[in-house]
Scaffold this motif. Structure first.
Motif, PDB file in Angstrom:
ATOM      1  N   ARG A   1       4.787 -12.079  -6.676  1.00 42.51           N
ATOM      2  CA  ARG A   1       4.018 -12.975  -5.806  1.00 42.51           C
ATOM      3  C   ARG A   1       4.949 -13.663  -4.803  1.00 42.51           C
ATOM      4  O   ARG A   1       4.631 -13.777  -3.620  1.00 42.51           O
ATOM      5  N   LEU A   2       6.114 -14.074  -5.294  1.00 39.96           N
ATOM      6  CA  LEU A   2       7.067 -14.771  -4.411  1.00 39.96           C
ATOM      7  C   LEU A   2       7.456 -13.894  -3.222  1.00 39.96           C
ATOM      8  O   LEU A   2       7.508 -14.353  -2.089  1.00 39.96           O
ATOM      9  N   PHE A   3       7.716 -12.624  -3.519  1.00 41.94           N
ATOM     10  CA  PHE A   3       8.225 -11.740  -2.459  1.00 41.94           C
ATOM     11  C   PHE A   3       7.130 -10.990  -1.704  1.00 41.94           C
ATOM     12  O   PHE A   3       7.393 -10.434  -0.647  1.00 41.94           O
ATOM     13  N   ASN A   4       5.925 -10.965  -2.259  1.00 37.33           N
ATOM     14  CA  ASN A   4       4.864 -10.148  -1.630  1.00 37.33           C
ATOM     15  C   ASN A   4       3.555 -10.903  -1.444  1.00 37.33           C
ATOM     16  O   ASN A   4       2.480 -10.331  -1.562  1.00 37.33           O
ATOM     17  N   TYR A   5       3.650 -12.172  -1.169  1.00 35.38           N
ATOM     18  CA  TYR A   5       2.419 -12.970  -1.086  1.00 35.38           C
ATOM     19  C   TYR A   5       1.661 -12.685   0.221  1.00 35.38           C
ATOM     20  O   TYR A   5       2.244 -12.698   1.312  1.00 35.38           O
ATOM     21  N   ASP A   6       0.365 -12.448   0.079  1.00 33.83           N
ATOM     22  CA  ASP A   6      -0.489 -12.239   1.251  1.00 33.83           C
ATOM     23  C   ASP A   6      -1.437 -13.438   1.324  1.00 33.83           C
ATOM     24  O   ASP A   6      -2.384 -13.547   0.546  1.00 33.83           O
ATOM     25  N   LYS A   7      -1.096 -14.348   2.252  1.00 29.97           N
ATOM     26  CA  LYS A   7      -1.888 -15.597   2.271  1.00 29.97           C
ATOM     27  C   LYS A   7      -3.335 -15.352   2.725  1.00 29.97           C
ATOM     28  O   LYS A   7      -4.232 -16.099   2.354  1.00 29.97           O
ATOM     29  N   THR A   8      -3.554 -14.271   3.479  1.00 34.74           N
ATOM     30  CA  THR A   8      -4.924 -14.046   3.961  1.00 34.74           C
ATOM     31  C   THR A   8      -5.866 -13.718   2.801  1.00 34.74           C
ATOM     32  O   THR A   8      -7.058 -13.996   2.856  1.00 34.74           O
ATOM     33  N   THR A   9      -5.325 -13.123   1.761  1.00 37.11           N
ATOM     34  CA  THR A   9      -6.186 -12.780   0.614  1.00 37.11           C
ATOM     35  C   THR A   9      -5.829 -13.581  -0.641  1.00 37.11           C
ATOM     36  O   THR A   9      -6.451 -13.410  -1.691  1.00 37.11           O
ATOM     37  N   ASP A  10      -4.818 -14.425  -0.543  1.00 39.08           N
ATOM     38  CA  ASP A  10      -4.277 -15.175  -1.684  1.00 39.08           C
ATOM     39  C   ASP A  10      -3.978 -14.237  -2.866  1.00 39.08           C
ATOM     40  O   ASP A  10      -4.323 -14.507  -4.014  1.00 39.08           O
ATOM     41  N   SER A  11      -3.373 -13.110  -2.535  1.00 33.99           N
ATOM     42  CA  SER A  11      -2.987 -12.190  -3.618  1.00 33.99           C
ATOM     43  C   SER A  11      -1.718 -11.441  -3.199  1.00 33.99           C
ATOM     44  O   SER A  11      -1.143 -11.715  -2.137  1.00 33.99           O
ATOM     45  N   ILE A  12      -1.314 -10.492  -4.038  1.00 32.89           N
ATOM     46  CA  ILE A  12      -0.077  -9.746  -3.759  1.00 32.89           C
ATOM     47  C   ILE A  12      -0.389  -8.570  -2.832  1.00 32.89           C
ATOM     48  O   ILE A  12      -1.417  -7.905  -2.990  1.00 32.89           O
ATOM     49  N   LEU A  13       0.511  -8.340  -1.886  1.00 37.19           N
ATOM     50  CA  LEU A  13       0.326  -7.222  -0.951  1.00 37.19           C
ATOM     51  C   LEU A  13       0.161  -5.910  -1.696  1.00 37.19           C
ATOM     52  O   LEU A  13       0.771  -5.716  -2.765  1.00 37.19           O
ATOM     53  N   ASP A  14      -0.579  -5.026  -1.133  1.00 37.45           N
ATOM     54  CA  ASP A  14      -0.722  -3.712  -1.749  1.00 37.45           C
ATOM     55  C   ASP A  14       0.592  -2.942  -1.577  1.00 37.45           C
ATOM     56  O   ASP A  14       1.285  -3.108  -0.565  1.00 37.45           O
ATOM     57  N   SER A  15       0.912  -2.104  -2.560  1.00 37.29           N
ATOM     58  CA  SER A  15       2.205  -1.404  -2.470  1.00 37.29           C
ATOM     59  C   SER A  15       2.259  -0.457  -1.268  1.00 37.29           C
ATOM     60  O   SER A  15       3.335  -0.031  -0.855  1.00 37.29           O
ATOM     61  N   SER A  16       1.108  -0.131  -0.678  1.00 36.52           N
ATOM     62  CA  SER A  16       1.128   0.752   0.498  1.00 36.52           C
ATOM     63  C   SER A  16       1.411  -0.037   1.787  1.00 36.52           C
ATOM     64  O   SER A  16       1.672   0.534   2.833  1.00 36.52           O
ATOM     65  N   ASP A  17       1.374  -1.370   1.685  1.00 38.38           N
ATOM     66  CA  ASP A  17       1.606  -2.205   2.866  1.00 38.38           C
ATOM     67  C   ASP A  17       3.071  -2.056   3.320  1.00 38.38           C
ATOM     68  O   ASP A  17       3.987  -2.063   2.495  1.00 38.38           O
ATOM     69  N   PRO A  18       3.290  -1.921   4.639  1.00 34.10           N
ATOM     70  CA  PRO A  18       4.683  -1.752   5.111  1.00 34.10           C
ATOM     71  C   PRO A  18       5.587  -2.933   4.753  1.00 34.10           C
ATOM     72  O   PRO A  18       6.809  -2.782   4.644  1.00 34.10           O
ATOM     73  N   ASN A  19       4.991  -4.126   4.555  1.00 32.10           N
ATOM     74  CA  ASN A  19       5.816  -5.300   4.219  1.00 32.10           C
ATOM     75  C   ASN A  19       6.051  -5.448   2.715  1.00 32.10           C
ATOM     76  O   ASN A  19       6.730  -6.372   2.274  1.00 32.10           O
ATOM     77  N   TYR A  20       5.446  -4.540   1.936  1.00 31.05           N
ATOM     78  CA  TYR A  20       5.561  -4.658   0.475  1.00 31.05           C
ATOM     79  C   TYR A  20       7.017  -4.448   0.045  1.00 31.05           C
ATOM     80  O   TYR A  20       7.684  -3.509   0.449  1.00 31.05           O
ATOM     81  N   GLN A  21       7.495  -5.377  -0.777  1.00 29.94           N
ATOM     82  CA  GLN A  21       8.876  -5.305  -1.255  1.00 29.94           C
ATOM     83  C   GLN A  21       8.843  -4.920  -2.721  1.00 29.94           C
ATOM     84  O   GLN A  21       8.300  -5.673  -3.540  1.00 29.94           O
ATOM     85  N   GLU A  22       9.394  -3.798  -3.043  1.00 28.35           N
ATOM     86  CA  GLU A  22       9.343  -3.320  -4.431  1.00 28.35           C
ATOM     87  C   GLU A  22      10.065  -4.299  -5.366  1.00 28.35           C
ATOM     88  O   GLU A  22      11.144  -4.788  -5.054  1.00 28.35           O
ATOM     89  N   PHE A  23       9.446  -4.591  -6.489  1.00 29.40           N
ATOM     90  CA  PHE A  23      10.111  -5.467  -7.461  1.00 29.40           C
ATOM     91  C   PHE A  23       9.972  -4.858  -8.857  1.00 29.40           C
ATOM     92  O   PHE A  23       9.091  -5.204  -9.640  1.00 29.40           O
ATOM     93  N   ASP A  24      10.848  -3.914  -9.162  1.00 32.03           N
ATOM     94  CA  ASP A  24      10.771  -3.232 -10.455  1.00 32.03           C
ATOM     95  C   ASP A  24      11.710  -3.900 -11.467  1.00 32.03           C
ATOM     96  O   ASP A  24      12.261  -4.964 -11.208  1.00 32.03           O
ATOM     97  N   SER A  25      11.900  -3.232 -12.620  1.00 29.78           N
ATOM     98  CA  SER A  25      12.722  -3.859 -13.666  1.00 29.78           C
ATOM     99  C   SER A  25      14.174  -4.045 -13.214  1.00 29.78           C
ATOM    100  O   SER A  25      14.863  -4.962 -13.673  1.00 29.78           O
TER     101      SER A  25
END
Ligand code: GP9
Ligand code: MN
Length: 688
Positions: free
Chosen positions: A533-557
């Motif tokens: 959420r910290l790195f991929n927050y989408d304020k327009t939807t108040d949720s996490i960006l979709d992984s297909s979004d160009p601004n999506y920042q991968e946050f894996d283990s």
């Protein structure tokens, strides 16, 4: 099939009903009590003693209402008591008396110990006579109180009951061997069933803490004093058992390792701080992710940011803790050794020889102290700080702690620092140079005391012009209500407390001729989804960006592991270094790096001076994972993440894996087999 089950249920129901009827009509309970007076007196008096002990020691509502320790105590007492039935009635009294004295002894010792140490006694402390002996007289003079003698009522009552029974010729009853055996078995099974019920009620946290055994109050509160004490003996014996096998191999490996190890050369930092005072802040759960981060233009850590910009800031610094968390960080920071594979060095191997920063500075004429407003026995610090060469440990008993100045686990950082300054002023008057470590407490998981600090918002506020042309403030919740959001609030408080502390140090001349060092002890164990959420927050939807979004920042283990880094800063008031060191670095590199600046050397350090090893450094983690500037390697999965995008050769991985295994093994052996003690003894012999 269904019919059969129904019938069985009916059968059980009927049997239970009949049994209850019999109990009522034939007065079975009264009969049972009459026939088992001695056994019941033993169980009840020992239960009263253990409950009384909890009441007198941990005086909280939670404790008064605790059911689990009572269940555990009863089960243990029934199991021990059951074997008395194997004896003829006339021989039972001595058996129960010995047991009663034994259990009373446990309660009395713990009652006395608690008054003195605000914790429960441990069998492992028996070998600590050199630390405890000086307080021995004080115990008798100041600590033994009337309430400690109350527990004697148990054995006295048992004796009275025995005299009464003897008079009433109770022991003349004849019981066949078979009957006695049956009686014993029934009682033992009852105890066993109670134990099973008790185990079912345990949470994983309770089981985990039981295995580690260091949080003694917690264990007594959940498991009762008797289970605590038996587990304590078992846990205390473990290090002895571990060190019984494999000494020769361990010693050989150790000797070879240090024969091959090159001595650290001098560099531009050698002795730059020689003779200066050292103030170390062990910053609880302080993570690098909080630094240089703002919400609505307000920095989370303005003070740490300033220190990191003016001082030497190691921005890729990793904690290497294991189950010993805070105490492991203290161990590794001060000795450049890794945490142990089993147990924790502070609790299980407190009597080993360590080469530690405070002890080396002491040899150079420093006065060494530590300050932490928690119980001194927490993580066994009372003992281990002394072992590491600390002259005085200012623990909870030296601080004024009350409801008003408490946040979360205990004394708030602000009050802790305020009170510590007063102590430090006195220390400065008496000693011309000192090394002091202050261990903070407020920024500790679960970070839920948000209402206790000045408000700090972790939302997004924006001013927009609405359709009517009027300016309005729009608020997007962002990190509000998340654990990570609360963590930032807590860190903001901890940073503010630190800022006030720095001001007070300055005002009192305590920053003159002083090196100020800060390290985060470990990460805050925060949920992965909160980082997403910290790195991929989408304020327009108040949720996490979709992984297909160009601004999506991968946050894996892997990203999660990389984000666990903690700050390490070396700062002085008068010398502005403004230097950031980005090479990866572990907690075990602190002592060689800082030690070189202070003019001390630890020949058994497992880490390196970062200014010598630079880009070649490797950070080994207790679970066998490791990282370099090139990769983070996950040894459990046998996979890695390339950090610079370059392909990694198998040889590189094999070589580093070998290095990691060797280092972990040597470190563990040093502690388990007390190899530094032996090595020093041999060197002393050679020297004389
Ligand atoms: C306890 C404090 C916290 O005194 O240092 O310990 P931790 O839970 O982080 O190991
Ligand atoms: Mn900690």
């Amino acid at each position: 099939m269904k019919k059969k089950a129904k019938e069985t249920m009916k059968d059980i129901k009927n049997k239970t009903k009949n049994f209850c009827k019999r109990v009522k009509e034939e007065h079975l309970i009264i009969e049972y009590c009459k026939n088992n007076v001695l056994f019941l007196t033993f169980v009840i008096t020992c239960l009263i003693n253990s409950t009384m002990l909890r009441f007198f020691t941990m005086n909280t509502i939670e404790n008064y209402l605790a059911f689990k320790p009572i269940l555990a105590d009863v089960a243990i007492l029934i199991i021990f008591g059951s074997f008395g039935y194997l004896l003829k009635p006339k021989n039972r009294f001595p058996y129960y008396l010995v047991l009663e004295i034994f259990f009373t002894f446990i309660c009395m010792v713990n009652s006395i110990y608690y008054t003195f140490y605000t914790s429960f006694a441990s069998a492992s402390m028996l070998s600590l006579t050199q630390f405890i002996a000086p307080v021995g007289d004080a115990v008798v003079e100041n600590v033994l109180q009337a309430k400690d003698l109350l527990y004697l009522i148990g054995p006295i009552l048992l004796i009275c009951v025995h005299v009464h029974l003897k008079k009433r010729k109770y022991y003349r009853r004849i019981e066949l061997k078979k009957e006695r055996k049956q009686h014993m078995l029934k009682t033992l099974i009852t105890g066993g069933v109670l134990i099973v019920i008790f185990i079912i009620t345990l949470s994983s946290l309770e089981i985990g803490r039981f295995a580690k055994q260091w949080n003694r109050e917690y264990i007594v509160m959940r498991f009762g004093i008797y289970v605590y004490q038996f587990n304590d003996v078992f846990v205390s014996l473990q290090p002895k058992i571990n060190s019984m096998f494999g000494y020769d191999k361990a010693k050989k490996e150790f000797t070879e390792y240090f024969e091959d190890k090159k001595e650290e050369p001098e560099n531009e930092y050698t002795n730059i701080f020689e003779g200066k005072n050292v103030i170390v802040i062990h910053a609880e759960s302080m993570q690098t992710v909080a630094l240089n981060r703002s919400f609505n233009g307000i920095e989370v850590t303005p003070n740490l940011n300033r220190l990191s910009k003016e001082g030497i800031y190691f921005s890729n610094y990793y904690s290497q803790v294991s189950v010993g968390t805070s105490s492991d960080a203290e161990l590794t920071f001060n000795t450049s050794l890794m945490p142990t594979k089993n147990g924790t060095a502070f609790v299980s191997y407190f009597d080993r020889k360590y080469v530690a920063m405070p002890a080396l500075l002491k040899e150079k004429g420093y006065y060494t102290f530590s300050m932490h407003a928690n119980n001194a026995d927490f993580w066994n610090r009372r003992v281990m700080h002394q072992n590491l060469g600390i002259d005085k440990f200012y623990s909870k008993e030296t601080y004024k702690v009350n409801k008003e100045n408490t946040i979360g686990l205990g004394l708030s950082d602000k009050s802790f620092f305020e009170q510590s300054i007063e102590k430090m002023k006195k220390i400065k008057e008496k000693h011309d140079k000192f090394y002091g470590v202050l261990i903070t407490l407020t920024n500790h998981t679960p970070f839920s005391s948000v209402d206790k600090y000045d408000p700090y918002e972790v939302n997004i506020k924006e001013t927009v012009t609405n359709e009517e042309g009027v300016e309005e403030e729009v608020v997007y919740p962002y990190m509000e209500g998340t654990k990570l959001g609360n963590y930032f609030k807590s860190v903001h408080y901890a940073d503010a407390a630190l800022g006030e502390f720095l001001d007070a140090l300055d005002k009192n001349g305590l920053l003159e001729n002083t090196v100020f060092v800060l390290y985060g002890d470990h990460d805050g164990r925060l949920p992965k989804k909160d980082y997403e959420r910290l790195f991929n927050y989408d304020k327009t939807t108040d949720s996490i960006l979709d992984s297909s979004d160009p601004n999506y920042q991968e946050f894996d283990s892997y990203q999660y592991e990389l984000n666990r880094k903690v700050p390490f800063i070396i700062w002085t008031k008068d010398q502005k270094f403004s230097k950031e060191i980005t090479n990866v670095m572990g907690m075990y590199d602190a002592m060689p790096t800082l030690g070189n600046m202070l003019g001390i050397k630890n020949p058994y350090a497992l880490g390196h001076d970062i200014f010598n090893i630079k880009d070649d450094n490797i950070v080994v983690f207790p679970n066998g994972n490791w990282m370099t500037n090139k990769i983070y390697y996950n040894s459990q999965k046998g996979e890695y993440l390339s950090l610079d995008g370059d392909a990694i050769s198998e040889d590189y991985i094999n070589e580093k894996n070998k290095y990691t295994e060797k280092l972990l093994s040597v470190s563990d052996n040093i502690i388990v087999f007390d190899l530094l003690n032996d090595d020093q003894a041999e060197n002393d012999k050679k020297g004389s």
